[in-house]
Design an enzyme around this catalytic site. Structure first.
Site, short mmCIF file in Angstrom:
data_model
loop_
_atom_site.label_atom_id
_atom_site.label_comp_id
_atom_site.label_asym_id
_atom_site.label_seq_id
_atom_site.Cartn_x
_atom_site.Cartn_y
_atom_site.Cartn_z
N GLU A 1 -5.96 -9.22 3.81
CA GLU A 1 -5.15 -8.48 4.79
C GLU A 1 -5.07 -9.33 6.04
O GLU A 1 -6.10 -9.60 6.67
CB GLU A 1 -5.74 -7.10 5.11
CG GLU A 1 -5.55 -6.10 4.00
CD GLU A 1 -5.97 -4.68 4.37
OE1 GLU A 1 -5.88 -4.31 5.55
OE2 GLU A 1 -6.40 -3.96 3.45
N ASN B 1 -12.41 -1.50 -0.70
CA ASN B 1 -11.64 -1.98 0.45
C ASN B 1 -12.32 -1.53 1.73
O ASN B 1 -12.60 -0.34 1.90
CB ASN B 1 -10.21 -1.41 0.42
CG ASN B 1 -9.45 -1.70 1.70
OD1 ASN B 1 -8.99 -2.82 1.92
ND2 ASN B 1 -9.32 -0.70 2.59
N GLU B 2 -12.61 -2.47 2.60
CA GLU B 2 -13.22 -2.15 3.89
C GLU B 2 -14.31 -1.08 3.71
O GLU B 2 -14.31 -0.04 4.38
CB GLU B 2 -12.16 -1.73 4.92
CG GLU B 2 -11.16 -2.83 5.19
CD GLU B 2 -10.25 -2.62 6.39
OE1 GLU B 2 -10.27 -1.54 6.99
OE2 GLU B 2 -9.50 -3.57 6.73
N GLU C 1 0.84 -1.20 0.00
CA GLU C 1 0.00 0.00 0.00
C GLU C 1 0.87 1.25 0.00
O GLU C 1 2.02 1.23 0.49
CB GLU C 1 -0.88 -0.03 1.26
CG GLU C 1 -1.80 1.18 1.40
CD GLU C 1 -2.86 1.02 2.48
OE1 GLU C 1 -2.75 0.08 3.30
OE2 GLU C 1 -3.81 1.83 2.49
N TYR D 1 -6.48 -9.05 11.38
CA TYR D 1 -5.14 -8.82 11.93
C TYR D 1 -5.01 -9.47 13.30
O TYR D 1 -6.00 -9.61 14.03
CB TYR D 1 -4.87 -7.32 12.06
CG TYR D 1 -4.62 -6.64 10.73
CD1 TYR D 1 -3.35 -6.68 10.15
CD2 TYR D 1 -5.63 -5.99 10.04
CE1 TYR D 1 -3.11 -6.08 8.92
CE2 TYR D 1 -5.39 -5.39 8.81
CZ TYR D 1 -4.12 -5.44 8.25
OH TYR D 1 -3.87 -4.86 7.04
N GLN E 1 2.26 -6.04 5.61
CA GLN E 1 2.41 -5.70 4.21
C GLN E 1 3.81 -6.08 3.75
O GLN E 1 4.64 -6.46 4.55
CB GLN E 1 2.16 -4.23 4.01
CG GLN E 1 0.74 -3.80 4.37
CD GLN E 1 0.39 -2.40 3.86
OE1 GLN E 1 1.13 -1.76 3.16
NE2 GLN E 1 -0.79 -1.92 4.28
O1 AHR Z 1 -2.90 -2.46 6.29
C1 AHR Z 1 -3.22 -1.25 6.87
C2 AHR Z 1 -4.71 -0.91 6.78
O2 AHR Z 1 -5.46 -1.83 7.50
C3 AHR Z 1 -5.32 -0.97 5.40
O3 AHR Z 1 -5.10 0.19 4.66
C4 AHR Z 1 -6.77 -1.12 5.70
O4 AHR Z 1 -7.48 -1.79 4.69
C5 AHR Z 1 -6.78 -1.88 7.01
O5 AHR Z 1 -7.63 -1.32 7.93
#
Ligand code: AHR
Length: 517
Positions: free
Chosen positions: A322, A188-189, A43, A268, A371
């Protein structure tokens, strides 16, 4: 008896622990472990793109058309199947025209530190980068602040072979041939940074993007069709159940005019309140973070079950685009740049997640660790001309043989590792048959104190030898630095076969991949 001898010395406690029986029967096989579960995410965030990939053609750092040679060489070894770009939250504020042609607009990056976005890394530079590393494009279009028209034009610009005005503009900018766009992210989200949409609103928007944002590349009309990936859940909360139900119910009723091939999921390993540190931690934080990461399995189960309801044939893939560890910003860094270190704990964490994806290979057909460089759980860290491979990098390298291999079920009683109030499976294992027929086995010893002795029974082949690599380090928080880059690196192991049985002694807190033949 097949005795596997590690080049690393084993603590004496190896003698005292009960062996764990692992059985593999190569005559039984499961789904293909799609190589796309080893995808990456790059990103426009902090030093992920600028400095990490792009230094510009005039840099003193060796580069090819502005892209760092050291980073490209390291990533080529990982056989990265696809790279998701340009975001993330950044994608829903990205306007592709700012990043093409000789004059780039200078804009801002409000999501990530409010810094200047020079747009010097745009469509052509991204495509050059993935070409240099031998990967494929996963492009996320702007659904939040863009328009269907803007996204449709971008795809025409990238993929049209016929001499349309946009294709001619691409040619004038240096690329007459159409680009291949393997995957297309439809937002995205969108439930959060991508526009705070309701599930119904997103679904109706997504249908427009699915229909109108076309790929014109003649090579992608049949076998290599672009996969369209809709926004899916971002956790276990009820709103994400509702979101997934809404999108999948719509999919079940879809007509010829729109379709999706994947549903994205973000998860995450993070504790937002009092975030975990990425360095200088002990066994408490090791055990707690690994417990947290194993929630991935229940999330995948939960959303697979909803998908099964509306798509029993599993046509729509669950794409975990992600995932990874998200720790407190590294002291002294810009908090908006999501800089963290990467330790042996992250190597174990990566292996556990990759194994979860492999076990769900029938539905999970893509994943992108967050990432790639200098951001969150990165493969590579850079500082000006310096570069270092992280422990997570080595896990991805060790798992290369699992790309597109056939899952082979393994049975074992994992036992338990307990620390304080945390209890985890002591070991984890997956096996797969590669395209060339080789049998690969991965075993993770989660226990940071005790070695694990594995008795491996291989039915279906006459095992003669085994060879591979094991990754461990002195401490759970051992890291690689620019000055000491080889603290956490894989070591060779080899074995001789006797009677089709393998006795494997694993170091505490280790990730091991062997080829059994
Ligand atoms: O990876 C960092 C961020 O985490 C991304 O931009 C977003 O999609 C997520 O909330």
């Amino acid at each position: 008896m097949l005795v596997l001898v590690s080049t690393l010395a084993l603590p004496a406690t190896a003698q005292g622990t009960k062996a764990i029986e692992i059985s593999v029967d190569v005559s039984k096989s499961g789904a293909t472990i799609n190589r796309n579960i080893f995808g990456q995410f790059a990103e426009h965030l902090g030093h992920g793109i600028y400095d990490g990939i792009w230094v510009g053609p005039d840099s003193t750092i060796p580069n090819t058309r502005g892209i760092r040679n050291d980073v490209v060489a390291a990533l080529r070894e990982l056989k990265v199947p696809n790279v998701r770009w340009p975001g993330g939250c950044f994608a829903d504020e990205y306007h592709w025209r700012n990043g093409i042609g000789p004059h780039r607009a200078v804009t801002l990056n409000p999501n990530w530190g409010g810094v200047i976005e020079p747009n010097t890394f745009g469509t052509h530079e991204f495509m050059d980068f993935i070409d240099q590393i031998g990967s494929e494009a996963y492009v996320s279009v702007n659904v939040g602040s863009g328009t269907v028209h803007e996204a449709a034009d971008w795809l025409e610009y990238m993929t049209a072979a016929q001499p349309t005005t946009l294709a001619q503009e691409r040619a004038a900018n240096g690329h007459p041939d159409p680009y291949k766009v393997a995957n297309l992210g439809l937002g995205n989200e969108s439930w959060d940074c991508g526009g705070n949409m309701s599930p119904d609103y997103y679904t109706s928007q997504m249908k427009l993007y699915s229909h109108f944002v076309r790929n014109y590349n003649p090579a992608q009309q049949h076998e290599q069709k672009m996969l369209k990936i809709a926004v899916g859940p971002g956790g276990a909360e009820p709103r994400f159940i509702d979101w997934t139900e809404t999108v999948m119910k719509a999919y079940q009723q879809h007509t010829w005019s729109w379709d999706i091939d994947g549903l994205s999921m973000h998860s995450y390993t993070v504790r937002w309140r009092d975030m975990y540190k990425s360095t200088d931690f002990g066994e408490n934080e090791y055990a707690q973070v690994l417990k947290l990461t194993l929630d991935m399995d229940s999330l995948v189960n939960r959303y697979s079950a909803i998908m099964d309801k509306y798509d029993p044939q599993k046509k729509v893939a669950l794409i975990v685009d992600e995932w990874g560890a998200w720790y407190a910003p590294f002291p002294g860094s810009n908090p908006g740049f999501l800089v963290q270190q990467n330790s042996l704990r992250d190597a174990v964490l990566a292996a556990l997640n990759l194994n979860i994806f492999a076990r769900h290979a029938d539905r999970v057909r893509g994943a992108n660790i967050a990432q790639m460089i200098n951001v969150l759980q990165a493969m590579i860290l850079t500082d000006k001309e310096k570069m270092v491979r992280t422990p997570t990098y080595y896990v991805f390298k060790m798992y290369v043989p699992f790309q597109d291999a056939t899952f082979v079920p393994v049975t074992f009683d994992a036992g338990a590792y307990t620390h304080g109030d945390v209890t985890l499976p002591r070991v984890d294992a997956v096996a797969a048959k590669a395209k060339d027929g080789k049998l690969w086995l991965e075993v993770t010893n989660v226990d940071p104190n005790q070695p694990a002795e594995i008795d491996l029974n291989v039915a279906g082949i006459n095992a003669k030898s085994a060879a591979g690599e094991t990754l461990t380090a002195p401490k759970v928080d051992s890291i690689n630095t620019f000055d000491a880059p080889n603290t956490v690196v894989p070591k060779s192991i080899s074995a001789k076969a006797e009677g089709g049985k393998l006795n494997l002694k694993l170091e505490p807190k280790s990730v091991t991949v062997v080829w059994v033949q």
